[in-house]
Design a protein around this motif. Structure first.
Motif, mmCIF file in Angstrom:
data_model
loop_
_atom_site.group_PDB
_atom_site.id
_atom_site.type_symbol
_atom_site.label_atom_id
_atom_site.label_comp_id
_atom_site.label_asym_id
_atom_site.label_seq_id
_atom_site.Cartn_x
_atom_site.Cartn_y
_atom_site.Cartn_z
ATOM 1 N N SER A 260 0.646 -1.358 0.079
ATOM 2 C CA SER A 260 0.157 0.060 -0.110
ATOM 3 C C SER A 260 0.758 1.417 0.053
ATOM 4 N N GLU A 261 1.684 1.428 0.787
ATOM 5 C CA GLU A 261 2.785 2.544 0.771
ATOM 6 C C GLU A 261 3.549 2.810 -0.333
ATOM 7 N N LYS B 130 1.106 4.197 -2.898
ATOM 8 C CA LYS B 130 0.648 5.420 -2.606
ATOM 9 C C LYS B 130 2.029 6.617 -3.184
ATOM 10 N N LYS C 51 1.883 9.267 -6.146
ATOM 11 C CA LYS C 51 2.239 10.685 -5.769
ATOM 12 C C LYS C 51 3.432 11.215 -6.924
ATOM 13 N N SER D 116 -9.856 1.071 0.255
ATOM 14 C CA SER D 116 -9.056 1.726 1.047
ATOM 15 C C SER D 116 -8.116 2.719 0.244
ATOM 16 N N LEU D 117 -7.679 2.300 -1.154
ATOM 17 C CA LEU D 117 -6.945 3.188 -1.866
ATOM 18 C C LEU D 117 -7.928 4.467 -2.454
ATOM 19 N N TRP E 298 -8.127 6.986 0.596
ATOM 20 C CA TRP E 298 -6.936 7.612 0.434
ATOM 21 C C TRP E 298 -6.770 8.576 -0.464
ATOM 22 N N GLU F 294 -8.794 12.140 -0.067
ATOM 23 C CA GLU F 294 -8.344 13.065 0.633
ATOM 24 C C GLU F 294 -6.888 13.389 0.263
ATOM 25 N N TRP F 295 -6.087 12.788 -0.124
ATOM 26 C CA TRP F 295 -4.770 13.338 -0.801
ATOM 27 C C TRP F 295 -4.728 14.243 -2.020
#
Length: 288
Positions: free
Chosen positions: A189-190, A193, A197, A230-231, A234, A237-238
C-alpha cells in the motif's frame, strides 16, 4: 554448524525474504529475477518480429520488381516468322508463368509505447487521458481529447510514458490519470501511494490541471475489494490536499455489478459509458 538465514529485502520489489547469503550487488528475489528474464525474452521477441517485418518489406519490393520485369518482357515478345495462310496468321506465343507469393504484414506494437505519434496538431490545447485497461473503450466526446490505454499498467508504467513525453516538452491542457487496480495486487500500500504521488507530480509539470480518476468497485473477492476501497478513500483526501481534481468512480459503481464484466474487474459496455461520462464531466468542469 548450520548457517542461519537472515531477513533481506529485494532491491526490486522491496519484499522481505530469507536468505543464507547476500552478494555485494544486493538481494533479488526469484520472482523479480523471473520478471527480468521474461522482460529480456520479450525484447528479444520484439526484435525478431521487427526483423521479420523488415524482411517481408524486402520480399514485397523484390516481387514488385520481378512482376514489373515479367510484364515488360511479355509485352515486348515479337511475332517471329508468322505463316500466312489465307486470311489467317499463325503466331507462336511464349508462355510464362509467374509465381505469386502472398505475404502477410506483421504488425509490431508496444503496449507501453509513448504518445510520440499522438494525432494532434496543437498538443498544448489537448487533454490527455492515460491509464490501465479500465479505460480501454472509453470514448469522450470533448474535442481534442487523447485516450491512451496501457493494459496491465501500474503507476510506474504511467510515469515512464509521461517521462518520455516530458523529455520532448509535450504539454497538455488537462491530464487525467487512471491507475491503481493492478498496483493493489502487489499488496504494498505505501509503495503504491508513493508511486501515485510521483506520477501526479510529474503530470503537474506537463499540465496546469491534473485529474485523478479513482478506482472502480471490484467484485473479485474481499481482499481486492478492501484494498481498492482503502485506496479510493486515501486518494479522495490526498488529491484534495494537493490541488488535484478527483473523480469518485467508486460511488457510481458501488452496488452495481451489472456495470462490470463477468471478470468482476473491467467495466461492461454500460460501465464504460458511465465511466466516459464521469471523465467528460470532470474535463469540462475542471478548473484550468
Amino acid at each position: 554448524m548450520a548457517s542461519i538465514p537472515i531477513v533481506v529485502t529485494c532491491t526490486s520489489c522491496h519484499m522481505f525474504s530469507l536468505a543464507f547469503s547476500v552478494s555485494g550487488e544486493g538481494f533479488t528475489c526469484d520472482k523479480c529475477r523471473e520478471v527480468v528474464r521474461l522482460t529480456e525474452k520479450i525484447l528479444e521477441l520484439e526484435s525478431r518480429i521487427q526483423s521479420l517485418f523488415e524482411d517481408s518489406k524486402s520480399v514485397r519490393t523484390v516481387e514488385n520488381i520481378l512482376d514489373a520485369s515479367n510484364v515488360s518482357a511479355y509485352s515486348s515478345v515479337p511475332v517471329e516468322n508468322p505463316l500466312q495462310l489465307g486470311n489467317f496468321v499463325t503466331v507462336r506465343r511464349h508462355s510464362r508463368r509467374t509465381k505469386h507469393h502472398s505475404t502477410v504484414p506483421i504488425k509490431v506494437s508496444n503496449r507501453f509505447a509513448p504518445l510520440s505519434d499522438a494525432p494532434t496538431e496543437k498538443p498544448a490545447e489537448s487533454a490527455l487521458v492515460i491509464g490501465d485497461s479500465i479505460v480501454r473503450n472509453v470514448n469522450i466526446e470533448a474535442p481534442a481529447t487523447i485516450v491512451k490505454c496501457l493494459p496491465g499498467a501500474r503507476a510506474p508504467d504511467i510515469k515512464s510514458n509521461l517521462n518520455v513525453l516530458a523529455k520532448t516538452n509535450r504539454k497538455f491542457s488537462k491530464i487525467v490519470i487512471h491507475v491503481g487496480t493492478n498496483d493493489v495486487r502487489l499488496r504494498q500500500s505505501e509503495i503504491t501511494k508513493d508511486n501515485i504521488k510521483e506520477v501526479c507530480e510529474l503530470a503537474k509539470t506537463m499540465s496546469d490541471t491534473v485529474i485523478f480518476s479513482g478506482p472502480l468497485t471490484a467484485y473479485r473477492g474481499d481482499e481486492i475489494y478492501s484494498r481498492l476501497s482503502s485506496l479510493n478513500g486515501w486518494l479522495s483526501e490526498w488529491c484534495l490536499q494537493n490541488n488535484i481534481d478527483f473523480i469518485n468512480n467508486w460511488k457510481s459503481f458501488e452496488g452495481r455489478p451489472d456495470l462490470l464484466k463477468r471478470d468482476g474487474l473491467h467495466p461492461s459496455w454500460d460501465g464504460v459509458s458511465l465511466l466516459s461520462r464521469n471523465l467528460a464531466h470532470s474535463l469540462n468542469n475542471a478548473k484550468v
